[in-house]
Enzyme design. Structure first.
Site, PDB file in Angstrom:
ATOM      1  N   CYS A  49      40.019  40.039  33.031  1.00  0.00           N
ATOM      2  CA  CYS A  49      39.307  41.301  32.805  1.00  0.00           C
ATOM      3  C   CYS A  49      39.883  41.962  31.567  1.00  0.00           C
ATOM      4  O   CYS A  49      40.975  41.623  31.132  1.00  0.00           O
ATOM      5  CB  CYS A  49      39.541  42.298  33.931  1.00  0.00           C
ATOM      6  SG  CYS A  49      39.021  41.739  35.547  1.00  0.00           S
ATOM      7  N   ARG A  67      35.775  48.957  31.749  1.00  0.00           N
ATOM      8  CA  ARG A  67      36.313  47.596  31.779  1.00  0.00           C
ATOM      9  C   ARG A  67      35.213  46.548  31.850  1.00  0.00           C
ATOM     10  O   ARG A  67      34.072  46.851  32.199  1.00  0.00           O
ATOM     11  CB  ARG A  67      37.208  47.476  32.991  1.00  0.00           C
ATOM     12  CG  ARG A  67      36.470  47.679  34.342  1.00  0.00           C
ATOM     13  CD  ARG A  67      36.208  46.426  35.132  1.00  0.00           C
ATOM     14  NE  ARG A  67      37.346  45.620  35.431  1.00  0.00           N
ATOM     15  CZ  ARG A  67      38.181  45.822  36.460  1.00  0.00           C
ATOM     16  NH1 ARG A  67      37.949  46.792  37.313  1.00  0.00           N
ATOM     17  NH2 ARG A  67      39.186  45.026  36.653  1.00  0.00           N
ATOM     18  N   ASN A 117      43.503  41.634  37.361  1.00  0.00           N
ATOM     19  CA  ASN A 117      44.282  40.545  37.918  1.00  0.00           C
ATOM     20  C   ASN A 117      45.638  40.396  37.235  1.00  0.00           C
ATOM     21  O   ASN A 117      45.740  40.535  36.016  1.00  0.00           O
ATOM     22  CB  ASN A 117      43.497  39.245  37.741  1.00  0.00           C
ATOM     23  CG  ASN A 117      43.340  38.526  39.043  1.00  0.00           C
ATOM     24  OD1 ASN A 117      43.089  39.146  40.066  1.00  0.00           O
ATOM     25  ND2 ASN A 117      43.509  37.219  39.008  1.00  0.00           N
TER      26      ASN A 117
END
Ligand SMILES: C[C@H](CCC(=O)NCCS(=O)(=O)O)[C@H]1CC[C@H]2[C@@H]3CC[C@@H]4C[C@H](O)CC[C@]4(C)[C@H]3C[C@H](O)[C@]12C
Length: 324
Positions: free
Chosen positions: A2, A16, A79
């Site tokens: 991401c 995002r 993540n």
């Protein structure tokens, strides 16, 4: 993987790309001030700031991926595989589970400075939401119009970094991400002088030669460098439409197209959605992989003194404007 970005024109924007090979059925969710967040290890959060964001809803609980509160504080989880460590219960600390972390901070802090104070006593405890939804290895970016920080749960506790570039991707740890930028200090939007061999004619055969060497691959460290460079040199009009458009172009510089990142079993990681909050106005804009049109939701259009949250399916159907 991401990428999250904090960006300022006349307003502050935050958002995002969510890159993954599967969806958890995420929705846009507005939580009003009196919705009760039952916490696992602390008293329920029954009065708090209102927030809007993307969440998976399980057992009547929004599990936020990213959100912004009514005071313009934004937070996103990304993540952090192989690095994130959630710890045992600590009796002296405020024990917050990772899936409660976003509402816990956004519900109670107006600014990054306030979040920083609250973080000093938080222990991210190793409790999963349910057996079906185990702990996710995450780290977080928290931004307001003044500054950004990155919070990384490590074996020896929470590491809080200043984020002077207002960008976060995934591995490695944030100090290393920032260090990598040193390698790119000669890059520029301008056509470079020939310092390689002065006197020998080196042709500027293409525009953009100042960016030669800017990474374009999909690794998290390359996306970090690319997103930082793109944001750093971004030029746009300060009005809302131009800013939101430009914001999505910045995220677009690191978006993942289906097919380029094979994660096995015939699955590919791709940019499921991109979002952009105007944090000053509480407006949430998003696009999905299937739907390139920007859709907007304004948190102030719902009763923020209510007790129940409102959720909206993300619109996934392509909207094509036929011009003849
Ligand atoms: C995977 C996503 C990060 C994107 C990313 O970086 N993908 C790279 C994959 S890869 O590294 O390339 O393989 C993250 C970001 C936010 C997360 C949710 C947070 C709430 C909730 C927490 C619970 O504990 C577990 C389920 C839960 C719904 C979480 C699922 C998943 O973890 C989400 C979507």
């Amino acid at each position: 993987m991401c990428t999250a970005v904090s960006f300022k024109t006349n307003s502050h924007y935050f958002g995002r790309n969510l890159d993954l090979e599967l969806s958890y059925g995420e929705k846009a969710v507005i939580v009003p001030r009196n919705f009760v967040f039952n916490l696992r290890k602390l008293p329920a959060l029954s009065e708090h700031y209102a927030m809007i964001g993307v969440a998976a809803v399980f057992a009547d609980t929004p599990l936020y991926y990213d959100a912004v509160n009514e005071y313009g504080l934004g937070m996103a989880g990304l993540n952090f595989e192989g690095n994130a460590v959630f710890r045992e219960f600590e009796p002296e600390m405020d024990n917050v589970t990772p899936f409660e972390f976003i509402p816990y901070i956004l519900g109670q802090c107006k600014t990054v400075a306030e979040a920083r104070e609250m973080l000093a006593n938080i222990n991210l405890v190793n409790e999963a939401f349910s057996p079906e939804l185990p702990l996710s290895p995450l780290h977080w970016i928290i931004s307001d119009k003044k500054e950004s920080i990155v919070v990384e749960p490590m074996a020896d506790g929470l590491k809080v970094y200043d984020d002077p570039v207002g960008v976060l991707t995934n591995n490695p740890t944030f100090d290393k991400q920032l260090f990598t930028l040193n390698n790119y200090r000669t890059l520029s939007p301008k056509t470079p002088e020939n310092t390689f061999y002065p006197g020998v004619e080196l042709d500027t055969y293409s525009r953009g030669m100042g960016t030669l060497g800017l990474p374009g691959d999909l690794t998290s460290s390359s996306r970090f460098v690319k997103a930082v460079f793109t944001k750093a040199h971004s030029v746009c009009q300060p009005d809302e439409n131009s800013s939101v458009g430009q914001y999505f172009h910045i995220l677009g510089s690191v978006e993942q197209q289906k097919g380029c990142c094979d994660v096995g079993n015939g699955k590919y990681e791709y940019t499921i959605y991109s979002d952009c909050y105007n944090t000053d106005k509480g407006i949430f804009y998003y696009k999905t992989y299937e739907n390139s049109q920007i859709t907007a939701l304004d948190m102030h259009k719902v009763d923020l003194d209510g007790h129940t949250f409102t959720s909206y399916d993300l619109l996934e159907t392509q909207q094509i404007n036929y011009a003849n």
